[in-house]
Write a protein that holds these residues in place. Structure first.
Motif, PDB file in Angstrom:
ATOM      1  N   TRP A  12      -5.619  -6.979   0.142  1.00 49.78           N
ATOM      2  CA  TRP A  12      -5.165  -7.102  -1.249  1.00 49.78           C
ATOM      3  C   TRP A  12      -6.245  -6.647  -2.228  1.00 49.78           C
ATOM      4  O   TRP A  12      -5.929  -6.058  -3.274  1.00 49.78           O
ATOM      5  CB  TRP A  12      -4.760  -8.538  -1.554  1.00 49.78           C
ATOM      6  CG  TRP A  12      -3.433  -8.937  -0.991  1.00 49.78           C
ATOM      7  CD1 TRP A  12      -3.170  -9.948  -0.113  1.00 49.78           C
ATOM      8  CD2 TRP A  12      -2.177  -8.315  -1.259  1.00 49.78           C
ATOM      9  NE1 TRP A  12      -1.842 -10.011   0.198  1.00 49.78           N
ATOM     10  CE2 TRP A  12      -1.194  -9.014  -0.505  1.00 49.78           C
ATOM     11  CE3 TRP A  12      -1.769  -7.250  -2.047  1.00 49.78           C
ATOM     12  CZ2 TRP A  12       0.151  -8.672  -0.527  1.00 49.78           C
ATOM     13  CZ3 TRP A  12      -0.421  -6.915  -2.069  1.00 49.78           C
ATOM     14  CH2 TRP A  12       0.520  -7.609  -1.324  1.00 49.78           C
ATOM     15  N   VAL A  13      -7.500  -6.892  -1.895  1.00 48.58           N
ATOM     16  CA  VAL A  13      -8.589  -6.401  -2.745  1.00 48.58           C
ATOM     17  C   VAL A  13      -8.573  -4.871  -2.789  1.00 48.58           C
ATOM     18  O   VAL A  13      -8.729  -4.262  -3.852  1.00 48.58           O
ATOM     19  CB  VAL A  13      -9.956  -6.918  -2.237  1.00 48.58           C
ATOM     20  CG1 VAL A  13     -11.096  -6.258  -3.014  1.00 48.58           C
ATOM     21  CG2 VAL A  13     -10.038  -8.433  -2.375  1.00 48.58           C
ATOM     22  N   TYR A  14      -8.367  -4.272  -1.626  1.00 49.72           N
ATOM     23  CA  TYR A  14      -8.338  -2.806  -1.559  1.00 49.72           C
ATOM     24  C   TYR A  14      -7.190  -2.243  -2.379  1.00 49.72           C
ATOM     25  O   TYR A  14      -7.376  -1.313  -3.176  1.00 49.72           O
ATOM     26  CB  TYR A  14      -8.202  -2.360  -0.100  1.00 49.72           C
ATOM     27  CG  TYR A  14      -8.273  -0.859   0.064  1.00 49.72           C
ATOM     28  CD1 TYR A  14      -9.469  -0.225   0.354  1.00 49.72           C
ATOM     29  CD2 TYR A  14      -7.127  -0.065  -0.072  1.00 49.72           C
ATOM     30  CE1 TYR A  14      -9.536   1.157   0.506  1.00 49.72           C
ATOM     31  CE2 TYR A  14      -7.180   1.313   0.068  1.00 49.72           C
ATOM     32  CZ  TYR A  14      -8.380   1.917   0.349  1.00 49.72           C
ATOM     33  OH  TYR A  14      -8.449   3.280   0.482  1.00 49.72           O
ATOM     34  N   VAL A  15      -5.982  -2.762  -2.196  1.00 48.51           N
ATOM     35  CA  VAL A  15      -4.814  -2.253  -2.915  1.00 48.51           C
ATOM     36  C   VAL A  15      -4.990  -2.436  -4.422  1.00 48.51           C
ATOM     37  O   VAL A  15      -4.657  -1.545  -5.214  1.00 48.51           O
ATOM     38  CB  VAL A  15      -3.530  -2.951  -2.419  1.00 48.51           C
ATOM     39  CG1 VAL A  15      -2.335  -2.568  -3.295  1.00 48.51           C
ATOM     40  CG2 VAL A  15      -3.258  -2.580  -0.964  1.00 48.51           C
ATOM     41  N   GLY A  16      -5.509  -3.583  -4.822  1.00 48.45           N
ATOM     42  CA  GLY A  16      -5.712  -3.824  -6.253  1.00 48.45           C
ATOM     43  C   GLY A  16      -6.695  -2.843  -6.870  1.00 48.45           C
ATOM     44  O   GLY A  16      -6.467  -2.323  -7.972  1.00 48.45           O
ATOM     45  N   ALA A  17      -7.811  -2.578  -6.171  1.00 51.52           N
ATOM     46  CA  ALA A  17      -8.804  -1.635  -6.698  1.00 51.52           C
ATOM     47  C   ALA A  17      -8.292  -0.199  -6.679  1.00 51.52           C
ATOM     48  O   ALA A  17      -8.573   0.590  -7.584  1.00 51.52           O
ATOM     49  CB  ALA A  17     -10.105  -1.747  -5.908  1.00 51.52           C
ATOM     50  N   LEU A  67      -5.196   0.694  -7.010  1.00 60.77           N
ATOM     51  CA  LEU A  67      -4.044   0.844  -7.902  1.00 60.77           C
ATOM     52  C   LEU A  67      -4.411   1.442  -9.254  1.00 60.77           C
ATOM     53  O   LEU A  67      -3.638   2.215  -9.828  1.00 60.77           O
ATOM     54  CB  LEU A  67      -3.375  -0.523  -8.099  1.00 60.77           C
ATOM     55  CG  LEU A  67      -2.040  -0.536  -8.851  1.00 60.77           C
ATOM     56  CD1 LEU A  67      -0.997   0.270  -8.096  1.00 60.77           C
ATOM     57  CD2 LEU A  67      -1.561  -1.967  -9.048  1.00 60.77           C
ATOM     58  N   TYR A  68      -5.598   1.122  -9.771  1.00 55.44           N
ATOM     59  CA  TYR A  68      -5.957   1.639 -11.102  1.00 55.44           C
ATOM     60  C   TYR A  68      -6.870   2.868 -11.036  1.00 55.44           C
ATOM     61  O   TYR A  68      -7.453   3.278 -12.051  1.00 55.44           O
ATOM     62  CB  TYR A  68      -6.578   0.542 -11.970  1.00 55.44           C
ATOM     63  CG  TYR A  68      -7.894  -0.021 -11.527  1.00 55.44           C
ATOM     64  CD1 TYR A  68      -9.098   0.560 -11.906  1.00 55.44           C
ATOM     65  CD2 TYR A  68      -7.945  -1.170 -10.744  1.00 55.44           C
ATOM     66  CE1 TYR A  68     -10.305   0.034 -11.506  1.00 55.44           C
ATOM     67  CE2 TYR A  68      -9.152  -1.714 -10.348  1.00 55.44           C
ATOM     68  CZ  TYR A  68     -10.332  -1.102 -10.732  1.00 55.44           C
ATOM     69  OH  TYR A  68     -11.531  -1.624 -10.331  1.00 55.44           O
ATOM     70  N   ASN A 111     -13.237  -0.248  -2.885  1.00 53.96           N
ATOM     71  CA  ASN A 111     -12.517   0.285  -1.726  1.00 53.96           C
ATOM     72  C   ASN A 111     -13.454   0.517  -0.553  1.00 53.96           C
ATOM     73  O   ASN A 111     -13.142   0.160   0.594  1.00 53.96           O
ATOM     74  CB  ASN A 111     -11.826   1.591  -2.100  1.00 53.96           C
ATOM     75  CG  ASN A 111     -10.601   1.393  -2.975  1.00 53.96           C
ATOM     76  OD1 ASN A 111     -10.104   2.332  -3.577  1.00 53.96           O
ATOM     77  ND2 ASN A 111     -10.118   0.165  -3.066  1.00 53.96           N
ATOM     78  N   SER A 142     -13.318   1.490  -9.180  1.00 53.67           N
ATOM     79  CA  SER A 142     -12.200   1.561  -8.246  1.00 53.67           C
ATOM     80  C   SER A 142     -12.656   1.977  -6.850  1.00 53.67           C
ATOM     81  O   SER A 142     -12.240   1.371  -5.855  1.00 53.67           O
ATOM     82  CB  SER A 142     -11.150   2.555  -8.753  1.00 53.67           C
ATOM     83  OG  SER A 142     -10.136   2.752  -7.795  1.00 53.67           O
ATOM     84  N   TYR A 145       0.830  -1.214   0.000  1.00 52.25           N
ATOM     85  CA  TYR A 145       0.000   0.000   0.000  1.00 52.25           C
ATOM     86  C   TYR A 145       0.861   1.260   0.000  1.00 52.25           C
ATOM     87  O   TYR A 145       0.619   2.194  -0.767  1.00 52.25           O
ATOM     88  CB  TYR A 145      -0.930  -0.002   1.218  1.00 52.25           C
ATOM     89  CG  TYR A 145      -1.693   1.286   1.389  1.00 52.25           C
ATOM     90  CD1 TYR A 145      -2.900   1.497   0.727  1.00 52.25           C
ATOM     91  CD2 TYR A 145      -1.199   2.313   2.201  1.00 52.25           C
ATOM     92  CE1 TYR A 145      -3.591   2.691   0.874  1.00 52.25           C
ATOM     93  CE2 TYR A 145      -1.884   3.498   2.352  1.00 52.25           C
ATOM     94  CZ  TYR A 145      -3.080   3.682   1.682  1.00 52.25           C
ATOM     95  OH  TYR A 145      -3.760   4.875   1.813  1.00 52.25           O
TER      96      TYR A 145
END
Length: 230
Positions: free
Chosen positions: A186-191, A193-194, A216, A212, A107
């Motif tokens: 990991w779901v939060y960071v992935g969403a 990120l873009y 979150n 996105s 993060y």
């Protein structure tokens, strides 16, 4: 003789009227010439004065409410958490929290990448603006550049949600389960990120931005609901 006298009288009367009109016009022009420098001076003074911004009392109240809350957020929450840890909340082994540590590390790498992108993009926009001004082209302010708007909002929105996410992540790991917190993290960071690639300033669509932000929000709600209802 009487007709000649009348003609002479009429001529004199007309001459007097013309002289009065000329005097009136002359006085009017003099007044205009005297007022014109004063008017120009007042216009210049108004142009030199910076525009005054009047902030409403209600807006001042809420700005200071949010600002003061953010100022005290760190000392209060970190003190609360450290006090809880010192009291023996950390029941499992340290290895159980490695996954949550990896999420936290990822993060912050993402967060500082956003900040660097914001800074480098601002430098690029300023250079482009100066070059365009030398060529006499019309340019928009740096804050109105689409690329800068994207990175400003990316950093701003990430910072706004940072507290609820990180505190929810670690409190969930401590009080619920480290594995659950890691998965949601990991779901939060992935969403997140873009986020800059789907911002309306670039994509032109607010619906894409929701792909996105909504995940979150859902992750944050899930982290805190599990803490409250465990």
């Amino acid at each position: 003789e009487s007709s000649n006298n009348r003609k002479h009288y009429n001529t004199q009367h007309q001459n007097q009227q013309q002289q009065q009109q000329q005097q009136t016009q002359h006085q009017y022009h003099q007044q205009q010439q005297q007022q014109q420098p004063q008017t120009q001076q007042q216009d210049q003074q108004q142009l030199q004065q910076p525009p005054q911004t009047h902030q409403q009392p209600a807006q001042i109240r809420w700005d200071r409410t949010v600002g003061n809350t953010l100022e005290q957020q760190g000392p209060f929450l970190w003190g609360l958490w450290l006090n809880a840890l010192w009291g023996g909340v950390l029941r499992g082994s340290v290895e159980d929290y490695y996954g949550v540590l990896r999420v936290t590390f990822a993060y912050f790498v993402m967060y500082y990448a956003f900040i660097l992108s914001q800074a480098f993009n601002r430098i690029k926009v300023i250079r482009r603006k100066k070059k365009a001004e030398k060529e006499g082209a019309r340019v928009v302010p740096v804050s109105e550049d689409r690329g800068q708007i994207r990175w400003d909002r990316t950093v701003g929105n990430t910072l706004e949600q940072q507290g609820p996410f990180l505190w929810g992540l670690w409190l969930n790991a401590l009080f619920v389960a480290p594995a659950t917190a890691e998965m949601l993290g990991w779901v939060y960071v992935g969403a997140r990120l873009y986020y800059p690639f789907v911002h309306p300033a670039v994509s032109g669509s607010r619906l894409l931005l929701y792909t996105s932000t909504f995940p979150n929000y859902w992750v944050i709600v899930a982290l805190w609901v599990q803490i409250v209802w465990r």
